[in-house]
Every structure is written in C-alpha cells, then in structure tokens.
Design an enzyme around this catalytic site. Structure first.
Site, short mmCIF file in Angstrom:
data_model
loop_
_atom_site.label_atom_id
_atom_site.label_comp_id
_atom_site.label_asym_id
_atom_site.label_seq_id
_atom_site.Cartn_x
_atom_site.Cartn_y
_atom_site.Cartn_z
N GLY A 91 40.61 -73.32 -51.52
CA GLY A 91 39.90 -74.17 -52.12
C GLY A 91 39.62 -73.44 -53.50
O GLY A 91 39.80 -72.29 -53.54
N HIS B 2 31.74 -73.43 -48.32
CA HIS B 2 32.07 -72.21 -49.25
C HIS B 2 32.03 -72.90 -50.71
O HIS B 2 31.63 -72.13 -51.61
CB HIS B 2 33.50 -71.64 -48.68
CG HIS B 2 33.59 -70.54 -49.59
ND1 HIS B 2 33.77 -69.21 -48.99
CD2 HIS B 2 34.30 -70.52 -50.99
CE1 HIS B 2 34.10 -68.44 -50.17
NE2 HIS B 2 34.92 -69.19 -51.23
N GLU B 3 32.79 -73.99 -51.03
CA GLU B 3 33.11 -74.36 -52.34
C GLU B 3 31.88 -75.15 -52.88
O GLU B 3 31.49 -74.95 -54.06
CB GLU B 3 34.30 -75.26 -52.31
CG GLU B 3 35.63 -74.63 -51.90
CD GLU B 3 36.09 -73.44 -52.90
OE1 GLU B 3 35.62 -73.00 -53.76
OE2 GLU B 3 36.63 -72.68 -52.25
N GLN C 131 34.66 -71.44 -60.74
CA GLN C 131 35.64 -70.36 -60.64
C GLN C 131 36.84 -70.32 -61.85
O GLN C 131 37.50 -69.21 -61.97
CB GLN C 131 36.44 -70.33 -59.45
CG GLN C 131 35.49 -70.23 -58.25
CD GLN C 131 36.23 -70.05 -57.00
OE1 GLN C 131 36.28 -71.19 -56.32
NE2 GLN C 131 36.76 -69.17 -56.43
N CYS D 288 37.66 -64.83 -50.95
CA CYS D 288 37.43 -65.71 -51.86
C CYS D 288 38.36 -65.43 -53.02
O CYS D 288 38.42 -64.08 -53.21
CB CYS D 288 36.16 -65.78 -52.50
SG CYS D 288 35.41 -66.78 -53.79
N LEU D 289 38.63 -66.30 -53.76
CA LEU D 289 39.71 -65.90 -54.84
C LEU D 289 39.19 -65.11 -56.22
O LEU D 289 39.49 -64.54 -56.92
CB LEU D 289 40.43 -67.23 -55.58
CG LEU D 289 41.47 -67.81 -54.52
CD1 LEU D 289 41.82 -69.13 -55.02
CD2 LEU D 289 42.56 -67.10 -54.23
N HIS E 135 29.60 -72.59 -54.04
CA HIS E 135 29.91 -72.08 -55.70
C HIS E 135 29.42 -73.06 -56.58
O HIS E 135 29.01 -72.48 -57.61
CB HIS E 135 31.62 -72.31 -55.72
CG HIS E 135 32.07 -70.93 -55.19
ND1 HIS E 135 32.10 -69.75 -56.06
CD2 HIS E 135 33.24 -70.76 -54.37
CE1 HIS E 135 33.01 -68.60 -55.51
NE2 HIS E 135 33.54 -69.48 -54.48
#
Length: 155
Positions: free
Chosen positions: A46, A130-131, A51, A88-89, A134
């Site tokens: 994701g 999660h996204e 991000q 997480c990225l 963000h």
C-alpha cells in the site's frame, strides 16, 4: 510512469492532513500509475499520496492479488478487532503490533470519479486502515502496542 521517492519518518509532511481530490484528470491518473510502480518497486502492499510528497487523498493497494485505487476514501463501518504486525515504506526497518478492525467498509472514488463501496477483511482491512491513517497524518508507529511482543513471547 516513474518511480517516486518515498518520504521517510521525520519529514513533517507525513504528519499533515491530505486534501480531497477535486479534479479527476490525466494528472491524477499519472500520479496513481507512478504510485503503483513505486509501491511495487519497494515491495509494498500500500502507498498513500503523502508518502510520495503529494497531500491529496489518494491510495494504491496490492493485497491478495487485488490492485485497488482509492480516491477520497473514508471508512463508513468497521467490525471486530485484530492485533497483527505492521510495517511501512515510510518507516524502514521497523515493525510493530497494531490493533485494527478485523473488517472495514470504505466509500471511495475511482480514478474517474465514480463512487464505490469496498469491504475488506483481515489483511485488506488492515491495509485500508493503515493507508487511510496516512491521509490523516497518522503513522502506524503512533498506534504500536509497545509491550505486546513481550507478552506474547512469555507464553
């Protein structure tokens, strides 16, 4: 398509709230395509617009072989709870246990502005939450259950 740089924890943009998308045009399509390519290149499941430095309410997901794009997503219902490990990225090299709903229903738009409703269970529910976090400037590390690993390891 292009690979974009992924913003890392510590950059204050990750703490900002993303703005709704109003224009559904080629520029949006290009952003979504770049985000998908960036996510795949970095072995993610994701990625949110913030991000890659874009404060717009856009998300791409690749969960259970489903490639999903969500514009202006909002959680309209949730059910149950589950505690699982997340990463997480934007937080490289770290993971932690987070409590999330076991099932969520999200209302969103596709890249053309068409509204749809999606219900996700287990991993998809977790990725959606999660996204969407963000987009609100919230990182999973804000929700990590700090002593969960130790409790689990003692059993």
């Amino acid at each position: 398509m292009a690979i974009r740089n992924i913003i890392q924890v510590g950059d204050e943009i990750l703490r900002k709230k993303s703005k709704p998308v109003r224009e559904f045009d080629e520029k949006l399509g290009e952003l979504l395509d770049d985000m998908r390519e960036t996510m795949i290149k970095n072995d993610g499941c994701g990625l949110a617009g913030v991000q890659v430095g874009i404060l717009r309410r856009v998300i791409v997901l690749d969960v259970n072989h489903m490639k999903i794009e969500l514009i202006n997503p909002e959680i309209i219902d949730s059910y149950g709870e589950a505690i699982e490990r997340e990463g997480c990225l934007s937080v490289k090299g770290e993971t932690g246990y987070v409590k999330r709903p076991k099932e969520v229903t999200v209302k969103a738009q596709d890249r053309y502005g068409n509204e749809f409703i999606l219900t996700g269970v287990d991993m998809l529910a977790r990725a959606l939450c999660h996204e969407i976090d963000h987009l609100e400037g919230i990182l999973y590390i804000d929700k990590v259950i700090k002593d969960y690993k130790e409790k689990k390891d003692k059993k």
